[in-house]
Design a protein around this motif. Sequence first.
Motif, PDB file in Angstrom:
ATOM      1  N   THR A  12      14.050  37.705   5.428  1.00 17.86           N
ATOM      2  CA  THR A  12      14.720  38.642   6.337  1.00 17.86           C
ATOM      3  C   THR A  12      15.001  39.954   5.607  1.00 17.86           C
ATOM      4  O   THR A  12      15.048  40.006   4.373  1.00 17.86           O
ATOM      5  CB  THR A  12      16.050  38.058   6.835  1.00 17.86           C
ATOM      6  N   LYS A  13      15.138  41.038   6.394  1.00 16.98           N
ATOM      7  CA  LYS A  13      15.627  42.295   5.817  1.00 16.98           C
ATOM      8  C   LYS A  13      16.721  42.780   6.747  1.00 16.98           C
ATOM      9  O   LYS A  13      16.671  42.456   7.954  1.00 16.98           O
ATOM     10  CB  LYS A  13      14.487  43.310   5.680  1.00 16.98           C
TER      11      LYS A  13
ATOM     12  N   MET B 178       7.658  34.852   8.306  1.00 18.89           N
ATOM     13  CA  MET B 178       7.983  33.419   8.356  1.00 18.89           C
ATOM     14  C   MET B 178       6.939  32.652   7.564  1.00 18.89           C
ATOM     15  O   MET B 178       5.795  33.098   7.435  1.00 18.89           O
ATOM     16  CB  MET B 178       8.046  32.931   9.801  1.00 18.89           C
ATOM     17  N   ALA B 179       7.355  31.488   7.058  1.00 20.89           N
ATOM     18  CA  ALA B 179       6.441  30.688   6.241  1.00 20.89           C
ATOM     19  C   ALA B 179       5.972  29.475   7.036  1.00 20.89           C
ATOM     20  O   ALA B 179       6.781  28.766   7.646  1.00 20.89           O
ATOM     21  CB  ALA B 179       7.141  30.241   4.966  1.00 20.89           C
TER      22      ALA B 179
ATOM     23  N   LEU C 167      17.990  30.388   9.509  1.00 18.23           N
ATOM     24  CA  LEU C 167      18.266  31.825   9.647  1.00 18.23           C
ATOM     25  C   LEU C 167      19.763  32.100   9.578  1.00 18.23           C
ATOM     26  O   LEU C 167      20.212  33.213   9.879  1.00 18.23           O
ATOM     27  CB  LEU C 167      17.720  32.314  11.002  1.00 18.23           C
ATOM     28  N   GLY C 168      20.528  31.069   9.223  1.00 12.57           N
ATOM     29  CA  GLY C 168      21.986  31.218   9.133  1.00 12.57           C
ATOM     30  C   GLY C 168      22.636  31.309  10.507  1.00 12.57           C
ATOM     31  O   GLY C 168      23.770  31.775  10.629  1.00 12.57           O
TER      32      GLY C 168
ATOM     33  N   LYS D  24      17.050  41.598  15.219  1.00 10.65           N
ATOM     34  CA  LYS D  24      16.657  42.290  16.461  1.00 10.65           C
ATOM     35  C   LYS D  24      15.257  41.928  16.950  1.00 10.65           C
ATOM     36  O   LYS D  24      14.908  42.251  18.085  1.00 10.65           O
ATOM     37  CB  LYS D  24      16.809  43.812  16.297  1.00 10.65           C
ATOM     38  N   ASN D  25      14.446  41.244  16.095  1.00 13.88           N
ATOM     39  CA  ASN D  25      13.119  40.822  16.567  1.00 13.88           C
ATOM     40  C   ASN D  25      13.048  39.300  16.777  1.00 13.88           C
ATOM     41  O   ASN D  25      11.984  38.703  16.672  1.00 13.88           O
ATOM     42  CB  ASN D  25      12.009  41.293  15.611  1.00 13.88           C
ATOM     43  N   LEU D  26      14.195  38.686  17.081  1.00 13.28           N
ATOM     44  CA  LEU D  26      14.237  37.247  17.359  1.00 13.28           C
ATOM     45  C   LEU D  26      14.770  36.998  18.766  1.00 13.28           C
ATOM     46  O   LEU D  26      15.839  37.497  19.130  1.00 13.28           O
ATOM     47  CB  LEU D  26      15.165  36.543  16.349  1.00 13.28           C
ATOM     48  N   VAL D  27      13.997  36.223  19.564  1.00  9.24           N
ATOM     49  CA  VAL D  27      14.467  35.807  20.890  1.00  9.24           C
ATOM     50  C   VAL D  27      14.575  34.282  20.885  1.00  9.24           C
ATOM     51  O   VAL D  27      13.675  33.592  20.404  1.00  9.24           O
ATOM     52  CB  VAL D  27      13.501  36.283  22.006  1.00  9.24           C
ATOM     53  N   ILE D  28      15.687  33.775  21.416  1.00  7.54           N
ATOM     54  CA  ILE D  28      15.927  32.327  21.437  1.00  7.54           C
ATOM     55  C   ILE D  28      15.704  31.805  22.850  1.00  7.54           C
ATOM     56  O   ILE D  28      16.161  32.417  23.827  1.00  7.54           O
ATOM     57  CB  ILE D  28      17.354  32.045  20.928  1.00  7.54           C
ATOM     58  N   ALA D  29      14.961  30.690  22.962  1.00 11.39           N
ATOM     59  CA  ALA D  29      14.672  30.100  24.280  1.00 11.39           C
ATOM     60  C   ALA D  29      14.659  28.585  24.117  1.00 11.39           C
ATOM     61  O   ALA D  29      13.624  27.984  23.827  1.00 11.39           O
ATOM     62  CB  ALA D  29      13.322  30.591  24.792  1.00 11.39           C
ATOM     63  N   THR D  30      15.826  27.984  24.272  1.00 12.10           N
ATOM     64  CA  THR D  30      15.908  26.531  24.071  1.00 12.10           C
ATOM     65  C   THR D  30      17.164  25.987  24.776  1.00 12.10           C
ATOM     66  O   THR D  30      17.836  26.694  25.514  1.00 12.10           O
ATOM     67  CB  THR D  30      15.894  26.203  22.561  1.00 12.10           C
TER      68      THR D  30
END
Length: 415
Positions: free
Chosen positions: A226-227, A234-235, A261-262, A370-376
């Motif tokens: 992350t920055k 991602m690995a 991702l904490g 800001k470039n992560l969207v969660i869908a679960t």
Amino acid sequence: MKNVAIIGGGIIGLSTAYYLVKAGHTVTIFDQGDLLDNCSVGNAGMIVPSHIIPLAAPGMISKGIRWMFNAQSPFYVKPRLNGQLIKWGIQFYKHATHDHVARAIPALKDISIYSKAMYQQMAHDNPFDFSYQERGLLMLYQTKETEKEEAETAHIANKNGIEAQILSATEIQKLEPEVKVTVRGGVYFPGDAHLIPQQLVKNLIDYLKKNNVTFHTNTPVTDFTTKSDSIASMAASGENRTFDEYILATGAWSGIFSSKLGLDLPLQGGKGYSFTLNDVPKNIHIPSILLEGRVAVTPMGNSLRFGGTMEINGVDRSINMKRVKGIVNTIPAYYPEMNVAVPKQEEVWRGLRPCSPDGLPYIGRSTRFKNLVIATGHSMMGLSLAPGTGQLVTSLVNNEKTAIPLDPFDPERFK
Ligand SMILES: Cc1cc2nc3c(=O)[nH]c(=O)nc-3n(C[C@H](O)[C@H](O)[C@H](O)COP(=O)(O)OP(=O)(O)OC[C@H]3O[C@@H](n4cnc5c(N)ncnc54)[C@H](O)[C@@H]3O)c2cc1C
């Protein structure tokens, strides 16, 4: 147009890919498995706008405690000294209130109706077959106690614009001409639908492959770099890969996975089982829920699928045949002429429902990255809510206003 990684290729990840590709994005899906053994394949196939009351509701705590001491009961929380489970349990308890139910109903109704409209559109456009049928849903009961509860549910549904009809045993039998049904009565929700989930998943994967989606199966995503306010890479399979956007759709694993991702996403797997009878000579016509046993029964062509049980159990995927017997033992009271034997263990399917403690999904952009969207977190309704979720996530990726408000589904609501 963006380069998007979807982590998790269950029905939520696949449906998201469907709408992202339509919007012109480049999509890569990563899954730790082969996509044919997750929760999205062997479920009961019901599309249920009728289900506007979340699992966390008054009455569930006392029922849950009663059921905990019965090995064949439909709901079970495996007691463990586990921080995530304890936190989840406290939130579940806090949300089992009338106030929460009243807040959840409009949110679940909006997303369910939106998502069903997407299935209707998909069936109309017909890019591939998934045996979509609109025959409604029957909620069947045997006892006076359940009749009272279900009449209340029907009343709440009608009040909220979801049609529900209370039917007598004779009226129900008329709807099922081929199979003898013995019940005290039932509630019919004409607006529900059903489909064959394994057909949907298979044909959707084929469609996405033809439309240039790249699949990396048996490829767990293991880590991130992350920055300041975004994910840098991602690995997966020992390689670091960079994308514009990352979609977290890791189902029941999302609680554990998001901690890489904490992030703090309270989530537990809710294990359920199904088994399917093939070449059934006399089949039911309308998907049904046998309420006292919480067993779902769905006709799928000439086949008939039985599904049920909810074991809150982390991500344990072992099969407990006592629970499967509980499903089988429920059947004769409702269908006395159907002779259903306990299936062999290898014929039993199991899946982990991704359960949030308040019964609402997590859909939204992270404020931390800001470039992560969660869908679960779609729990018992992931199949029903998948296309709607896919379209909502696509609107977020496009930086457009979503068709319905996402505040009730905020992934950070337990922070
Ligand atoms: C018995 C039963 C009956 C049901 N009936 C219905 C029904 O009738 N109607 C309905 O609407 N819903 C139903 N459901 C619920 C529905 O099946 C789920 O809500 C839905 O399948 C969840 O989809 P998902 O994509 O979130 O999760 P999944 O299908 O589990 O997909 C998540 C994916 O993420 C992958 N993954 C996890 N971690 C990683 C990682 N680190 N790297 C890469 N990949 C990863 C997993 O391998 C998996 O493939 C039922 C569930 C059960 C158990």
